[in-house]
Design a protein around this motif. Structure first.
Motif, PDB file in Angstrom:
ATOM      1  N   ALA A  90      10.375  50.544 -41.622  1.00  0.00           N
ATOM      2  CA  ALA A  90       9.227  49.549 -41.127  1.00  0.00           C
ATOM      3  C   ALA A  90       7.804  50.135 -41.568  1.00  0.00           C
ATOM      4  O   ALA A  90       6.791  49.374 -41.864  1.00  0.00           O
ATOM      5  N   LEU A 115       5.077  48.194 -44.124  1.00  0.00           N
ATOM      6  CA  LEU A 115       3.827  47.701 -43.384  1.00  0.00           C
ATOM      7  C   LEU A 115       2.677  48.508 -44.056  1.00  0.00           C
ATOM      8  O   LEU A 115       1.724  47.821 -44.631  1.00  0.00           O
ATOM      9  N   SER A 155       2.843  46.724 -47.905  1.00  0.00           N
ATOM     10  CA  SER A 155       2.541  45.430 -47.831  1.00  0.00           C
ATOM     11  C   SER A 155       0.957  44.939 -48.026  1.00  0.00           C
ATOM     12  O   SER A 155       0.149  45.698 -47.236  1.00  0.00           O
ATOM     13  N   PHE A 157      -0.458  39.435 -42.095  1.00  0.00           N
ATOM     14  CA  PHE A 157      -0.071  39.597 -40.663  1.00  0.00           C
ATOM     15  C   PHE A 157       0.362  40.972 -40.407  1.00  0.00           C
ATOM     16  O   PHE A 157       0.997  41.319 -39.710  1.00  0.00           O
ATOM     17  N   VAL A 158       0.140  42.154 -41.408  1.00  0.00           N
ATOM     18  CA  VAL A 158       0.403  43.453 -41.281  1.00  0.00           C
ATOM     19  C   VAL A 158       0.086  43.953 -39.954  1.00  0.00           C
ATOM     20  O   VAL A 158       0.927  44.736 -39.091  1.00  0.00           O
ATOM     21  N   ARG A 159      -1.372  43.808 -39.524  1.00  0.00           N
ATOM     22  CA  ARG A 159      -1.697  44.188 -38.260  1.00  0.00           C
ATOM     23  C   ARG A 159      -0.963  43.684 -37.034  1.00  0.00           C
ATOM     24  O   ARG A 159      -0.606  44.547 -36.177  1.00  0.00           O
ATOM     25  N   LEU A 160      -0.582  42.273 -37.003  1.00  0.00           N
ATOM     26  CA  LEU A 160       0.046  41.723 -36.051  1.00  0.00           C
ATOM     27  C   LEU A 160       1.563  42.350 -35.963  1.00  0.00           C
ATOM     28  O   LEU A 160       2.077  42.598 -35.027  1.00  0.00           O
ATOM     29  N   ALA A 161       2.195  42.653 -37.071  1.00  0.00           N
ATOM     30  CA  ALA A 161       3.571  43.078 -37.071  1.00  0.00           C
ATOM     31  C   ALA A 161       3.495  44.604 -36.735  1.00  0.00           C
ATOM     32  O   ALA A 161       4.145  44.837 -35.892  1.00  0.00           O
ATOM     33  N   TYR A 162       2.455  45.191 -37.043  1.00  0.00           N
ATOM     34  CA  TYR A 162       2.582  46.688 -36.276  1.00  0.00           C
ATOM     35  C   TYR A 162       2.203  46.689 -34.838  1.00  0.00           C
ATOM     36  O   TYR A 162       2.913  47.330 -34.254  1.00  0.00           O
ATOM     37  N   MET A 165       3.286  44.325 -32.721  1.00  0.00           N
ATOM     38  CA  MET A 165       4.566  44.028 -32.491  1.00  0.00           C
ATOM     39  C   MET A 165       5.617  45.246 -32.281  1.00  0.00           C
ATOM     40  O   MET A 165       6.180  45.325 -31.365  1.00  0.00           O
ATOM     41  N   LEU A 166       5.508  46.099 -33.264  1.00  0.00           N
ATOM     42  CA  LEU A 166       6.525  47.139 -33.348  1.00  0.00           C
ATOM     43  C   LEU A 166       6.124  48.148 -32.127  1.00  0.00           C
ATOM     44  O   LEU A 166       6.953  48.922 -31.708  1.00  0.00           O
ATOM     45  N   THR A 222       4.786  47.559 -29.595  1.00  0.00           N
ATOM     46  CA  THR A 222       4.585  46.988 -28.145  1.00  0.00           C
ATOM     47  C   THR A 222       5.157  47.530 -26.949  1.00  0.00           C
ATOM     48  O   THR A 222       4.769  47.551 -25.986  1.00  0.00           O
TER      49      THR A 222
END
Length: 274
Positions: free
Chosen positions: A97, A101, A104, A108-113, A115-116, A118
């Protein structure tokens, strides 16, 4: 001593004497952090049936009580199995992951980060309550599989953060050069990238193991039956009565944790650093 105080502390002209206040402050902080741990060790060798410091009489009574108890041994085995499986699940998932990230270029990389990581920002008790209600629906409550999944959720952010930090200082052009010479992407990742971030991966795996092994809040909700964890039993032992056996267990856990940190330093170090 005066010679050492007047000598430069670094490549700058700042001397050890000018940094003396910083050394004293660091020593006080380290003492406050380590002192509670060091107090537990002599308490584990007390003969008294209560937690006693300093011990009036010395004995291995509580170590014999721990190693001779089937209940404690079963809880220890459950914790070790859950910690190892959590490490085996969270480490590769977190490393992949973090690598995804880092490499990539989508928006939405920052958003995915976020979420991971959280689970790290949410109070653990909320994670435990959520896991409890989900596992009831899928019959994973009080199972080793449910425990490993819940602990992996908690360990995954640590793996992503540690590995992601290492990747930020890693030159991806090295992997791109290998791929330009014909190496498949997976092979370039395993043979070029992974060896150079090995220390971060080993550290992340160690943190994943310790996250599971030391965790108690989630274990209070979803472990039990035939799979109680060591920390759950320790919490119950403190709640129902003051059992000095927990001092012996804590000492053993301190030794195991220290040995793992040493092993991580030895085997995770880059050959060029030796």
């Amino acid at each position: 001593m005066l010679k050492w105080l007047n000598s430069p502390a670094s490549e700058t002209q700042v001397t050890h004497g000018q940094r003396l206040w910083l050394y004293v402050f660091a020593a006080v902080v380290m003492l406050l952090l380590v002192a509670p741990t060091l107090i537990v060790i002599p308490m584990s060798f007390s003969e008294s049936q209560y937690l006693e410091f300093p011990p009036e009489t010395w004995s291995l009574r509580w170590y014999r009580n721990y190693f001779g108890s089937p209940e404690w041994m079963q809880a220890t085995a459950t914790s070790l199995k859950a910690a190892v499986l959590t490490m085996l699940v969270a480490t590769p998932v977190g490393v992949v992951a973090a690598y995804g990230l880092h490499s990539s270029r989508v928006h939405f990389v920052r958003l995915a980060y976020l979420m991971l990581i959280t689970p790290m920002m949410v109070p653990v008790v909320l994670v435990a309550i959520g896991a409890f209600y989900v596992f009831v629906q899928v019959n994973l409550l009080y199972s080793l599989t449910g425990l490993v999944l819940a602990h992996s959720v908690l360990a995954l952010p640590l793996v992503v953060i540690v590995t992601g930090s290492a990747l930020k200082s890693y030159d991806m052009n090295q992997e791109l050069a290998a791929r330009s010479l014909g190496a498949p992407r997976w092979k370039a990742f395993l043979t070029i990238t992974v060896p150079q971030i090995r220390f971060a991966i080993v550290t992340a795996a160690l943190l994943a193991f310790l996250t599971s092994f030391d965790e108690v809040v989630v274990a209070m909700f979803i472990s039990g039956g035939d799979n109680p964890t060591l920390t759950r039993n320790m919490f119950n032992a403190l709640r129902d009565q003051i059992d000095p056996t927990i001092a012996a267990i804590s000492t053993i856990m301190i030794i195991i944790t220290s040995l793992m940190m040493i092993l991580a330093q030895v085997f995770g170090r880059n050959p060029s650093d030796k």
